[in-house]
Design a protein around this motif. Sequence first.
Motif, PDB file in Angstrom:
ATOM      1  N   GLY A  40       0.827  -1.215   0.000  1.00  0.00           N
ATOM      2  CA  GLY A  40       0.000   0.000   0.000  1.00  0.00           C
ATOM      3  C   GLY A  40       0.862   1.266   0.000  1.00  0.00           C
ATOM      4  N   LEU A  41       1.981   1.193   0.718  1.00  0.00           N
ATOM      5  CA  LEU A  41       2.830   2.394   0.832  1.00  0.00           C
ATOM      6  C   LEU A  41       3.674   2.642  -0.419  1.00  0.00           C
ATOM      7  CD1 LEU A  41       4.222   2.161   4.493  1.00  0.00           C
ATOM      8  CD2 LEU A  41       2.614   3.841   3.610  1.00  0.00           C
ATOM      9  N   MET A  42       4.042   1.533  -1.066  1.00  0.00           N
ATOM     10  CA  MET A  42       5.007   1.624  -2.173  1.00  0.00           C
ATOM     11  C   MET A  42       4.654   2.692  -3.226  1.00  0.00           C
ATOM     12  SD  MET A  42       7.878   0.512  -2.841  1.00  0.00           S
ATOM     13  CE  MET A  42       8.470  -1.124  -2.589  1.00  0.00           C
ATOM     14  N   PRO A  43       3.413   2.673  -3.827  1.00  0.00           N
ATOM     15  CA  PRO A  43       3.137   3.688  -4.876  1.00  0.00           C
ATOM     16  C   PRO A  43       3.173   5.126  -4.340  1.00  0.00           C
ATOM     17  CG  PRO A  43       1.190   2.318  -4.450  1.00  0.00           C
ATOM     18  CD  PRO A  43       2.298   1.746  -3.644  1.00  0.00           C
ATOM     19  N   VAL A  44       2.727   5.293  -3.061  1.00  0.00           N
ATOM     20  CA  VAL A  44       2.741   6.643  -2.484  1.00  0.00           C
ATOM     21  C   VAL A  44       4.190   7.106  -2.295  1.00  0.00           C
ATOM     22  CG1 VAL A  44       2.008   8.044  -0.508  1.00  0.00           C
ATOM     23  CG2 VAL A  44       0.573   6.160  -1.292  1.00  0.00           C
ATOM     24  N   TYR A  45       5.019   6.218  -1.780  1.00  0.00           N
ATOM     25  CA  TYR A  45       6.423   6.564  -1.567  1.00  0.00           C
ATOM     26  C   TYR A  45       7.139   6.858  -2.898  1.00  0.00           C
ATOM     27  CZ  TYR A  45       6.633   5.508   3.444  1.00  0.00           C
ATOM     28  OH  TYR A  45       6.479   5.529   4.797  1.00  0.00           O
ATOM     29  N   LEU A  46       6.852   6.016  -3.902  1.00  0.00           N
ATOM     30  CA  LEU A  46       7.521   6.216  -5.210  1.00  0.00           C
ATOM     31  C   LEU A  46       7.192   7.590  -5.773  1.00  0.00           C
ATOM     32  CD1 LEU A  46       7.250   2.837  -7.139  1.00  0.00           C
ATOM     33  CD2 LEU A  46       9.298   4.020  -6.389  1.00  0.00           C
ATOM     34  N   ARG A  47       5.904   7.946  -5.686  1.00  0.00           N
ATOM     35  CA  ARG A  47       5.455   9.247  -6.194  1.00  0.00           C
ATOM     36  C   ARG A  47       6.132  10.374  -5.398  1.00  0.00           C
ATOM     37  NH1 ARG A  47       3.552  13.645  -6.281  1.00  0.00           N
ATOM     38  NH2 ARG A  47       2.110  14.594  -7.727  1.00  0.00           N
ATOM     39  N   ALA A  48       6.245  10.155  -4.056  1.00  0.00           N
ATOM     40  CA  ALA A  48       6.851  11.193  -3.205  1.00  0.00           C
ATOM     41  C   ALA A  48       8.329  11.384  -3.547  1.00  0.00           C
ATOM     42  CB  ALA A  48       6.688  10.824  -1.741  1.00  0.00           C
ATOM     43  N   VAL A  49       9.033  10.281  -3.806  1.00  0.00           N
ATOM     44  CA  VAL A  49      10.470  10.368  -4.137  1.00  0.00           C
ATOM     45  C   VAL A  49      10.640  11.120  -5.458  1.00  0.00           C
ATOM     46  CG1 VAL A  49      12.470   8.996  -4.861  1.00  0.00           C
ATOM     47  CG2 VAL A  49      11.182   8.319  -2.846  1.00  0.00           C
ATOM     48  N   GLU A  50       9.777  10.773  -6.401  1.00  0.00           N
ATOM     49  CA  GLU A  50       9.819  11.445  -7.710  1.00  0.00           C
ATOM     50  C   GLU A  50       9.591  12.956  -7.553  1.00  0.00           C
ATOM     51  OE1 GLU A  50       6.936  10.423 -10.936  1.00  0.00           O
ATOM     52  OE2 GLU A  50       8.016   8.523 -10.749  1.00  0.00           O
ATOM     53  N   LYS A  51       8.556  13.276  -6.766  1.00  0.00           N
ATOM     54  CA  LYS A  51       8.200  14.684  -6.554  1.00  0.00           C
ATOM     55  C   LYS A  51       9.349  15.419  -5.850  1.00  0.00           C
ATOM     56  CE  LYS A  51       5.341  18.174  -6.290  1.00  0.00           C
ATOM     57  NZ  LYS A  51       4.929  18.879  -7.483  1.00  0.00           N
ATOM     58  N   ALA A  52       9.932  14.764  -4.829  1.00  0.00           N
ATOM     59  CA  ALA A  52      11.022  15.399  -4.073  1.00  0.00           C
ATOM     60  C   ALA A  52      12.211  15.680  -4.991  1.00  0.00           C
ATOM     61  CB  ALA A  52      11.451  14.495  -2.923  1.00  0.00           C
ATOM     62  N   ALA A  53      12.532  14.686  -5.859  1.00  0.00           N
ATOM     63  CA  ALA A  53      13.675  14.880  -6.769  1.00  0.00           C
ATOM     64  C   ALA A  53      13.393  16.041  -7.715  1.00  0.00           C
ATOM     65  CB  ALA A  53      13.936  13.597  -7.549  1.00  0.00           C
ATOM     66  N   ALA A  54      12.138  16.109  -8.212  1.00  0.00           N
ATOM     67  CA  ALA A  54      11.797  17.199  -9.144  1.00  0.00           C
ATOM     68  C   ALA A  54      11.894  18.546  -8.439  1.00  0.00           C
ATOM     69  CB  ALA A  54      10.400  16.990  -9.700  1.00  0.00           C
ATOM     70  N   LEU A  55      11.377  18.606  -7.184  1.00  0.00           N
ATOM     71  CA  LEU A  55      11.424  19.875  -6.445  1.00  0.00           C
ATOM     72  C   LEU A  55      12.864  20.292  -6.169  1.00  0.00           C
ATOM     73  CD1 LEU A  55       8.546  19.353  -3.864  1.00  0.00           C
ATOM     74  CD2 LEU A  55       8.602  21.032  -5.695  1.00  0.00           C
ATOM     75  N   GLU A  56      13.682  19.301  -5.789  1.00  0.00           N
ATOM     76  CA  GLU A  56      15.091  19.622  -5.499  1.00  0.00           C
ATOM     77  C   GLU A  56      15.815  20.095  -6.751  1.00  0.00           C
ATOM     78  OE1 GLU A  56      16.503  17.147  -1.603  1.00  0.00           O
ATOM     79  OE2 GLU A  56      16.235  16.033  -3.455  1.00  0.00           O
ATOM     80  N   ASN A  57      15.537  19.430  -7.876  1.00  0.00           N
ATOM     81  CA  ASN A  57      16.171  19.854  -9.137  1.00  0.00           C
ATOM     82  C   ASN A  57      15.758  21.269  -9.494  1.00  0.00           C
ATOM     83  OD1 ASN A  57      17.469  17.490  -9.411  1.00  0.00           O
ATOM     84  ND2 ASN A  57      16.059  16.604 -10.907  1.00  0.00           N
ATOM     85  N   GLU A  58      14.441  21.511  -9.328  1.00  0.00           N
ATOM     86  CA  GLU A  58      13.903  22.831  -9.664  1.00  0.00           C
ATOM     87  C   GLU A  58      14.600  23.918  -8.853  1.00  0.00           C
ATOM     88  OE1 GLU A  58       9.594  23.753  -9.067  1.00  0.00           O
ATOM     89  OE2 GLU A  58       9.435  22.098 -10.505  1.00  0.00           O
ATOM     90  N   SER A  59      14.676  23.696  -7.522  1.00  0.00           N
ATOM     91  CA  SER A  59      15.267  24.769  -6.709  1.00  0.00           C
ATOM     92  C   SER A  59      16.770  24.885  -6.969  1.00  0.00           C
ATOM     93  CB  SER A  59      14.963  24.604  -5.222  1.00  0.00           C
ATOM     94  OG  SER A  59      15.394  23.354  -4.788  1.00  0.00           O
TER      95      SER A  59
END
Length: 417
Positions: free
Chosen positions: A108-127
């Motif tokens: 249950g956690l896996m898809p939520v975590y995967l999406r969060a990691v993706e989002k975090a990487a995108a946010l970090e790249n952006e900043s």
Amino acid sequence: MNIQDSLEKIRPALQMRVSNSLARGVGVRENFQEQLGRFLDLLAQAVLSGDATWLDPILQEWSNARTQTDLQEGERNLSGLLYKVITYSFEIARETLDAGDALELMAGLMPVYLRAVEKAAALENESQVQYISNELQSAQIRLKKLDKSKSNFIAVAGHELKTPLTLIEGYAAMIGDLATRENEQVHMLVQGTHNGIRRMREIVDDMIDVSQIDNHLLALNFQPVWLNRVFNMLEADFKSILEQRKHKLVVKSFSGSNELLFADPERLYQALKNLVSNAIKYTPDGGRITIDGRTLSGFVEITISDTGIGIAAENQETIFEKFGQLGDVSLHSSGKTKFKGGGPGLGLAITRGIIQAHDGSVWVESEGYDEIKCPGSTFHVLLPLRTQPSDPNMARLFGASENSAAQLPDDFQEPKP
Ligand code: ADP
């Protein structure tokens, strides 16, 4: 047990383990515990609704909280935090839940975590990109300011040096007049002073020219010019230096070199003189310098080639910048014509400024730098083939009389066959 209950069960241990491993100091840890609590609430919502975007606001908040040092060092602390949360969730699930519940929770956690990691990487790249582009912008502003003050310094120094130089020039001329012909020694000393003054005047003039070019103040005086006449003058002016250095200067006749074109003859001569003088300087004794060219549609191209030391590809653009000398400045040896005798590094900047003021361009081609093999360099000057003067009064003059060359300055008169 359903996923929500499993998540609730592992929550206290997860919160404790993550905050212990990341936050040092009691105050910091308390604040972090609270933040982590919010994250876990949102995580529960995301798992319950199957919508991973519930975590976006807190990820955004954490990404915005990155410090200047984090950005400077390219720290990925948001991704780092998420990896800890993921690792500990799975670790604690295995420790505290039975195998079936643990597996179900992980799934249950896996898809939520995967999406969060993706989002975090995108946010970090952006900043990070934003930070780098801000840094680049301020570096550009600093560079512009630096270039402006360099330019101001050249302009002020050039003008300030001109006045005392004129005084020295005048006094040296008077001493020369007073020294009688018979006094050989005084005569020689005065001659030496004159040579020094002439060289210094050339440098000061170069400084003033380059500051005019920088400030777009170079005024051209367009007149009829025959290129072969300019080349003849170069041949004559460099005759004794060419003999000293045992160089051969070959001037080829090409279509366009006999045609009348409109340009500033003195400035054009100055631009080409810099190129020939460099060809002499950067070619070992006994070399060959060739002036050639061709006409292209609407343009005339002049080439000045030498059999000298050549120029490395990575320097073929920088040499046109002011003070764009190559090599170690501490080993700089000054000289107008001696082999590798560098000048102040303004010559090519002035040449480019003059040619560009004519709406032309100048560039160099060379197979590279090699003092043994001497691959040589070819400088190209592309000039618009202006067959009409830009000044309407002069255009009338030229339209009215075929023979108006009689009005031109002597040096640039049409060559007699
Ligand atoms: P400088 O006063 O040093 O000659 P220039 O602006 O005329 O300054 O030239 C800049 C640099 O370009 C020179 O220091 C030299 O390293 C290089 N250069 C210019 N012309 C040539 C050439 N024909 N062959 C090899 N190197 C050259």
